[in-house]
Motif scaffolding. Sequence first.
Motif, short mmCIF file in Angstrom:
data_model
loop_
_atom_site.label_atom_id
_atom_site.label_comp_id
_atom_site.label_asym_id
_atom_site.label_seq_id
_atom_site.Cartn_x
_atom_site.Cartn_y
_atom_site.Cartn_z
N GLN A 542 0.82 -1.19 0.20
CA GLN A 542 0.08 0.10 0.18
C GLN A 542 0.98 1.37 0.07
OE1 GLN A 542 -2.70 0.26 3.27
NE2 GLN A 542 -3.78 2.04 2.60
N GLU A 543 2.01 1.26 0.80
CA GLU A 543 2.85 2.51 0.98
C GLU A 543 3.61 2.58 -0.47
OE1 GLU A 543 4.74 0.97 4.31
OE2 GLU A 543 4.08 2.53 5.46
N ILE A 544 3.94 1.47 -1.01
CA ILE A 544 4.37 1.71 -2.36
C ILE A 544 3.80 2.00 -3.51
CG2 ILE A 544 5.63 0.16 -4.22
CD1 ILE A 544 6.89 -1.64 -2.10
N GLU A 545 2.38 1.58 -3.37
CA GLU A 545 1.41 2.19 -4.57
C GLU A 545 1.28 3.70 -4.19
OE1 GLU A 545 0.05 0.76 -6.99
OE2 GLU A 545 0.82 -1.10 -6.47
N LYS A 546 1.34 3.99 -2.77
CA LYS A 546 1.28 5.52 -2.70
C LYS A 546 2.22 6.38 -3.00
CE LYS A 546 0.93 8.76 1.33
NZ LYS A 546 0.72 8.80 2.77
N LEU A 547 3.60 5.68 -2.99
CA LEU A 547 4.85 6.42 -3.98
C LEU A 547 4.62 6.54 -5.56
CD1 LEU A 547 7.85 4.67 -1.85
CD2 LEU A 547 7.21 7.31 -1.85
#
Length: 629
Positions: A542-547
């Motif tokens: 989820q955090e990678i998709e945010k990046l």
Amino acid sequence: ALFEYINSGKALEIIAGILLSVVIAFTCGVIAQYLSRLFFSFDYQQRMRQFGAIWGGFGVAGITYFMLIKGVKGASFVSSQTMENIENNTWLILLASFAGWTLILFVLNRAFKVDILKVLVLVGTFALAMAFAGNDLVNFIGVPLAGYNSYQLFMESGSGAEGFLMDGLAGQVPTPTLLLLLAGVVMVVTLFLSKKARSVVQTSLDLGRQEEGSERFSSYLVSRSIVRNFAKAATAINDKMPNVWTQAVNRQFDQTPFTSKQQKLGKEAPVFDMLRASVTLAVASILIAIGTNLKLPLSTTYVTFMVFMGTSLADGAWGRESAVYRVSGVLSVIGGWFFTAFSAFVMAFVMAMIFQFGGLIAIVVVLVLAAGVIYRTHRYHSRKMVQKKVLEQEFASESLTRERLVELCDQQLKTYLLEFSKYVDNSFKGLKAEDLKILNQAKQSFKPVLDRLSGLKLTSNKLLDRVPDSSNEAGHVFLLAVDYLHEMGLLSMAIIQSNLDHVDNHHKPLLPEQVEELISLHDMLKERYNALVGLYQGQSQQEIEKLYHNFTSFINIIRNVRKHQIRRIKNDLVGTRNSRLFLGQLADLRNLGLFSNRIVKIYDELLLHPNLKEEFAADWIKKAISETS
């Protein structure tokens, strides 16, 4: 009569002798090493067993000649009668030395399995140590002793300074043996403890090492021209040689035995083999002996260095991947010698004038300044050595596991992304205030960062040998991460340099809204950098998709800012210089964001989802090409 104070004829003779010795030493090194390698090859163990005793006897005989002529001559503990006997029986001593050492080395090798080349290197090192000690001892203690002797003569004369003549200094300056011994002890202790001495030796080793790697010197136009012309000449000569001869020479110069031995030894491997070491020491010793015997002016340092460079060239150490940089290094070192001599000549004149008109106050001020310069130089050198040691320690582990490689990735991101943020931020502040001092400081401070990154990139390529097969994917990620960081470093320097050039050339400042737009975009990048710092410590999908989403937003904002700039151009609100700087900055910021996104991708696609890498590899390449275009 004024010109009699400086013996210009002798000075020119010394300069010419040094220049000639440089050329002769290099040429002799090339010829001796080429013939030696042609006979022994890189796999020399068997042939050395057959002919090594004769080879060693010849080398030690030449070194003995050097030690007796150069080392003993002028020594206070050797009588004139002994010196005369040595000179009268030189050829007999050489013949006896050759025969005796040949027999001794043969017995040591066959009976006790002693490596003949090690003996030759040991004797040669001792001989050159004598030469350097004698030469550098004069440089170290000669001037202070001359000053002390001048003071003694002045006190004994009883006359005033105006009536004191320089007749007493016309001959040799007497040197007490005790002072020589004390100076020698100081030199030994200093050389043993000095880090600068090791770095000086390391410069020679870097220029002469057999393998490729990080080069200390950049390429110059002159070095590129020299290498290109010599390569063309070598190709033309090789084309006219018989194929049989060419193949035989290639076999003798095949470096496979040496490289395989290096791989086995790892970080303990020598930078060149014992054969080249023995040739370098023997040739340098013999040349110095001949020059001394003929009373020719030469420098032991110059001769030894140039012989070493000549043997390196002949040994194939200067391949196509490194020749230009090695030649640049040699030219830089030689140029440094003569620039130092010219600088010393000029500074001696300047200091004499300052002391003459400034008196005691000027002497005190100059001494304080000299102490400050020495301290600053020592501090800079120490800091540089510490940084190099830290870099070496980071990769010191014998085996680089997946966990260690991921940790190294995280360390490099944390180190360099924060420095990118800091210095580019300072550059934009200097651009906004049109402050050259801030801009210059940003550039000068960022240069060491970029140098470290270049060294890291070259070092990372050599780590693959220590990465086990099970960690190949992590090794791939580390190489890509370092490569992207290096590109980001170049882009950051481009931003800093263009800001400096714009203000330094006194162009019109950017509009306030333009500066704010650039600073706002860089703030977005800084937030992205902060998010990347902890990326390799473990992030959720989820955090990678945010990046990924933030990167898309960042690119869209840059497009909108570029459209604003186009409207300014159409409305004649900005000039050509303004547009060139602003649009260039937008492109560099966009590319910084692009490479930061690639750092996220390689973590996501090669570490988090390694099983899917074959499916998306082609698509990943296409996306990278599309983003670049």
